[in-house]
Design a protein around this motif. Structure first.
Motif, PDB file in Angstrom:
ATOM      1  N   MET A   1      16.739  14.469  -7.720  1.00 26.12           N
ATOM      2  CA  MET A   1      15.282  14.593  -7.465  1.00 26.12           C
ATOM      3  C   MET A   1      14.649  13.197  -7.441  1.00 26.12           C
ATOM      4  N   PHE A   2      13.959  12.881  -6.383  1.00 28.93           N
ATOM      5  CA  PHE A   2      13.288  11.585  -6.286  1.00 28.93           C
ATOM      6  C   PHE A   2      11.807  11.749  -6.620  1.00 28.93           C
ATOM      7  N   PHE A   3      11.278  10.805  -7.385  1.00 28.35           N
ATOM      8  CA  PHE A   3       9.849  10.820  -7.653  1.00 28.35           C
ATOM      9  C   PHE A   3       9.217   9.711  -6.837  1.00 28.35           C
ATOM     10  N   PHE A   4       8.174  10.052  -6.116  1.00 31.06           N
ATOM     11  CA  PHE A   4       7.650   9.109  -5.135  1.00 31.06           C
ATOM     12  C   PHE A   4       7.303   7.748  -5.729  1.00 31.06           C
ATOM     13  N   SER A   5       6.725   7.748  -6.944  1.00 29.94           N
ATOM     14  CA  SER A   5       6.265   6.475  -7.508  1.00 29.94           C
ATOM     15  C   SER A   5       7.411   5.488  -7.723  1.00 29.94           C
ATOM     16  N   HIS A   6       8.639   5.971  -7.858  1.00 32.24           N
ATOM     17  CA  HIS A   6       9.771   5.078  -8.115  1.00 32.24           C
ATOM     18  C   HIS A   6      10.655   4.908  -6.892  1.00 32.24           C
ATOM     19  N   THR A   7      10.213   5.432  -5.776  1.00 27.95           N
ATOM     20  CA  THR A   7      11.124   5.517  -4.649  1.00 27.95           C
ATOM     21  C   THR A   7      10.788   4.508  -3.566  1.00 27.95           C
ATOM     22  N   ALA A   8      11.809   3.762  -3.116  1.00 24.85           N
ATOM     23  CA  ALA A   8      11.596   2.858  -1.995  1.00 24.85           C
ATOM     24  C   ALA A   8      12.266   3.446  -0.761  1.00 24.85           C
ATOM     25  N   THR A   9      11.565   3.474   0.347  1.00 27.25           N
ATOM     26  CA  THR A   9      12.181   3.845   1.610  1.00 27.25           C
ATOM     27  C   THR A   9      12.854   2.593   2.167  1.00 27.25           C
ATOM     28  N   THR A  10      13.636   2.748   3.224  1.00 29.60           N
ATOM     29  CA  THR A  10      14.244   1.573   3.866  1.00 29.60           C
ATOM     30  C   THR A  10      13.139   0.605   4.284  1.00 29.60           C
ATOM     31  N   GLU A  11      12.031   1.170   4.788  1.00 30.33           N
ATOM     32  CA  GLU A  11      10.933   0.336   5.278  1.00 30.33           C
ATOM     33  C   GLU A  11      10.361  -0.540   4.165  1.00 30.33           C
ATOM     34  N   ARG A  12      10.043   0.081   3.017  1.00 33.65           N
ATOM     35  CA  ARG A  12       9.481  -0.640   1.867  1.00 33.65           C
ATOM     36  C   ARG A  12      10.460  -1.720   1.390  1.00 33.65           C
ATOM     37  N   PHE A  13      11.734  -1.333   1.306  1.00 32.40           N
ATOM     38  CA  PHE A  13      12.757  -2.239   0.783  1.00 32.40           C
ATOM     39  C   PHE A  13      12.912  -3.462   1.686  1.00 32.40           C
ATOM     40  N   ILE A  14      12.961  -3.217   2.979  1.00 32.18           N
ATOM     41  CA  ILE A  14      13.123  -4.324   3.932  1.00 32.18           C
ATOM     42  C   ILE A  14      11.909  -5.248   3.853  1.00 32.18           C
ATOM     43  N   LEU A  15      10.720  -4.649   3.745  1.00 33.12           N
ATOM     44  CA  LEU A  15       9.504  -5.470   3.656  1.00 33.12           C
ATOM     45  C   LEU A  15       9.517  -6.298   2.373  1.00 33.12           C
ATOM     46  N   ASP A  16       9.944  -5.699   1.259  1.00 35.57           N
ATOM     47  CA  ASP A  16      10.020  -6.429  -0.015  1.00 35.57           C
ATOM     48  C   ASP A  16      10.964  -7.616   0.116  1.00 35.57           C
ATOM     49  N   GLN A  17      12.108  -7.383   0.762  1.00 38.05           N
ATOM     50  CA  GLN A  17      13.088  -8.466   0.912  1.00 38.05           C
ATOM     51  C   GLN A  17      12.540  -9.579   1.783  1.00 38.05           C
ATOM     52  N   GLU A  18      11.774  -9.163   2.792  1.00 38.27           N
ATOM     53  CA  GLU A  18      11.244 -10.132   3.739  1.00 38.27           C
ATOM     54  C   GLU A  18      10.223 -11.070   3.086  1.00 38.27           C
ATOM     55  N   GLU A  19       9.591 -10.577   2.005  1.00 35.45           N
ATOM     56  CA  GLU A  19       8.599 -11.414   1.327  1.00 35.45           C
ATOM     57  C   GLU A  19       9.213 -12.699   0.768  1.00 35.45           C
ATOM     58  N   HIS A  20      10.544 -12.680   0.543  1.00 31.09           N
ATOM     59  CA  HIS A  20      11.212 -13.899   0.078  1.00 31.09           C
ATOM     60  C   HIS A  20      11.332 -14.928   1.196  1.00 31.09           C
ATOM     61  N   TYR A  21      11.058 -14.511   2.421  1.00 33.18           N
ATOM     62  CA  TYR A  21      11.216 -15.413   3.570  1.00 33.18           C
ATOM     63  C   TYR A  21       9.916 -15.494   4.354  1.00 33.18           C
ATOM     64  N   PRO A  22       9.024 -16.407   3.950  1.00 32.85           N
ATOM     65  CA  PRO A  22       7.709 -16.462   4.599  1.00 32.85           C
ATOM     66  C   PRO A  22       7.811 -16.704   6.106  1.00 32.85           C
ATOM     67  N   GLU A  23       8.906 -17.337   6.547  1.00 34.14           N
ATOM     68  CA  GLU A  23       9.037 -17.617   7.976  1.00 34.14           C
ATOM     69  C   GLU A  23       9.504 -16.395   8.781  1.00 34.14           C
ATOM     70  N   ALA A  24       9.863 -15.314   8.077  1.00 34.49           N
ATOM     71  CA  ALA A  24      10.379 -14.130   8.795  1.00 34.49           C
ATOM     72  C   ALA A  24       9.289 -13.523   9.669  1.00 34.49           C
ATOM     73  N   THR A  25       9.670 -13.115  10.878  1.00 40.25           N
ATOM     74  CA  THR A  25       8.669 -12.568  11.802  1.00 40.25           C
ATOM     75  C   THR A  25       8.589 -11.047  11.708  1.00 40.25           C
ATOM     76  N   GLY A  26       9.529 -10.443  10.989  1.00 37.50           N
ATOM     77  CA  GLY A  26       9.540  -8.988  10.891  1.00 37.50           C
ATOM     78  C   GLY A  26      10.397  -8.351  11.969  1.00 37.50           C
ATOM     79  N   GLU A  27      10.931  -9.175  12.873  1.00 38.10           N
ATOM     80  CA  GLU A  27      11.714  -8.598  13.968  1.00 38.10           C
ATOM     81  C   GLU A  27      13.011  -7.966  13.500  1.00 38.10           C
ATOM     82  N   LEU A  28      13.678  -8.645  12.541  1.00 41.16           N
ATOM     83  CA  LEU A  28      14.938  -8.091  12.045  1.00 41.16           C
ATOM     84  C   LEU A  28      14.667  -6.765  11.331  1.00 41.16           C
ATOM     85  N   SER A  29      13.564  -6.729  10.574  1.00 39.76           N
ATOM     86  CA  SER A  29      13.209  -5.480   9.887  1.00 39.76           C
ATOM     87  C   SER A  29      13.017  -4.364  10.900  1.00 39.76           C
TER      88      SER A  29
END
Ligand code: FDP
Length: 338
Positions: free
Chosen positions: A1-29
């Protein structure tokens, strides 16, 4: 059972990772979302395969001389269609197609190169076994226009992302962008991949060995001697292991990644160069294995260092838990085979 407040979708996770790379354009995501969408469509069709009677051969054979299944054709088309019009990709290549797949003229060309094995392990489809999709992403090396073969023939160490989706008892997506390996499980009720395995690491020594032992008599003496160690015949050097082999790379690799183990597809008298393809199977799996703390070799050199020379090049593969792969490489060296 997943609870929404603790759950990351692929989209959220990729965006979080991208925050470590300010130069990222979001294209790979966005490219990774495109692939995730294609695999959800493939997953939905695989789930219905037995019901809608689309199993069986499409009648054609692919470039490897293997009979194509209808789902292979469907999965191949789905991957291509999800990627070719986005402006993010300059060229693609698929295990199912003889030549590189150009981006159609009426769509813009982008900076990434995507290679895929749309439905790996397809001989398992008719018996409801687990199959998978493998993908590998590179940055283009040519500087303009449509991508070429040169963009596709890059060594695995230049991958910017790689992953696979396993269509098993649940559908999971495992991928790396070079910052470790993460795993997502598809919740079919909402159609989203949810983060279930935030940081996958593979044990240094595995419990399992996975190899098609019906080829034993066709292997070199060195490979035979290494596998005998897994049988428990060389107790001073290695502890015997449990055998597990499905015959579907994605499923065999996935089990060993999580539980610890080694997968081998060595060269043999029938397949003197090995059976698995460098670009669509070995390189992406090697990137994932290394990012999880494991390793991968063809017996002589690190898979990720191999410079491909042909689109459908086959190589021997030894992949999985680091110490077990090292043991096989040492055995081959001692036997004068590496
Ligand atoms: P398949 O032929 O069913 O598509 O490369 C394809 C592959 O499966 C891998 O997924 C699998 O690991 C291997 O071949 C199995 O080969 P063997 O049947 O020779 O063991």
């Amino acid at each position: 059972m997943f609870f929404f407040s603790h759950t990351a979708t692929t989209e959220r996770f990729i965006l979080d990772q991208e925050e470590h790379y300010p130069e990222a354009t979001g294209e790979l995501s966005n490219l990774l979302y495109d692939i995730a969408l294609a695999t959800k469509i493939i997953a939905a069709n695989i789930r219905r395969a037995g019901l809608v009677n689309i199993l069986g051969s499409a009648g054609a054979t692919n470039v490897q001389g293997e009979e194509q299944q209808k789902l292979d054709v469907f999965a191949n088309q789905t991957m291509t269609n999800a990627l070719n019009h986005t402006g993010r990709v300059c060229v693609m290549a698929s295990e199912e197609e003889e030549r590189i797949i150009p981006v159609p003229d009426d769509y813009p060309s982008g900076k990434y190169v995507v290679l895929y094995d749309p439905l790996d392990g397809s001989s398992n489809i008719d018996v409801n076994g687990a199959v998978g999709t493998i993908f590998s992403v590179y940055r283009r090396v040519t500087t303009e226009g449509r991508g070429t073969l040169e963009d596709v023939l890059q060594p695995g160490c230049r991958q910017v992302a790689a992953g696979y989706v396993i269509y098993g008892s649940s559908t999971m997506m495992i991928y790396t962008t070079g910052q470790g390996v993460a795993g997502f499980t598809l919740d079919p009720s909402i159609g989203e991949f949810l983060l279930s395995h935030p940081r996958i690491t593979t044990p240094r020594v595995g419990r399992y060995y996975s190899v098609n032992e019906s080829n034993f008599a066709r292997w070199s003496k060195g490979v035979q001697w290494a596998v005998r160690g897994f049988h428990g015949e060389r107790p001073d050097e290695i502890k015997g292991k449990n055998s597990r082999y499905i015959g579907s790379l994605v499923a065999d690799f996935h089990r060993n990644l999580l539980a610890g183990g080694i997968f081998l597809y060595p060269a043999d008298a029938k397949n003197p160069r090995g059976k698995l393809r460098l670009l669509y199977e070995c390189a992406p799996m090697a990137f994932i294995a290394e990012q999880a703390g494991g390793s991968a070799t063809n017996g002589v050199e690190r898979i990720l260092d191999i410079q491909p020379t042909e689109l459908h090049q086959r190589i021997p593969l030894v992949i999985g838990s680091r110490e077990d792969v090292g043991y096989v490489a040492d055995t081959l060296r001692t036997m004068g085979e590496a």
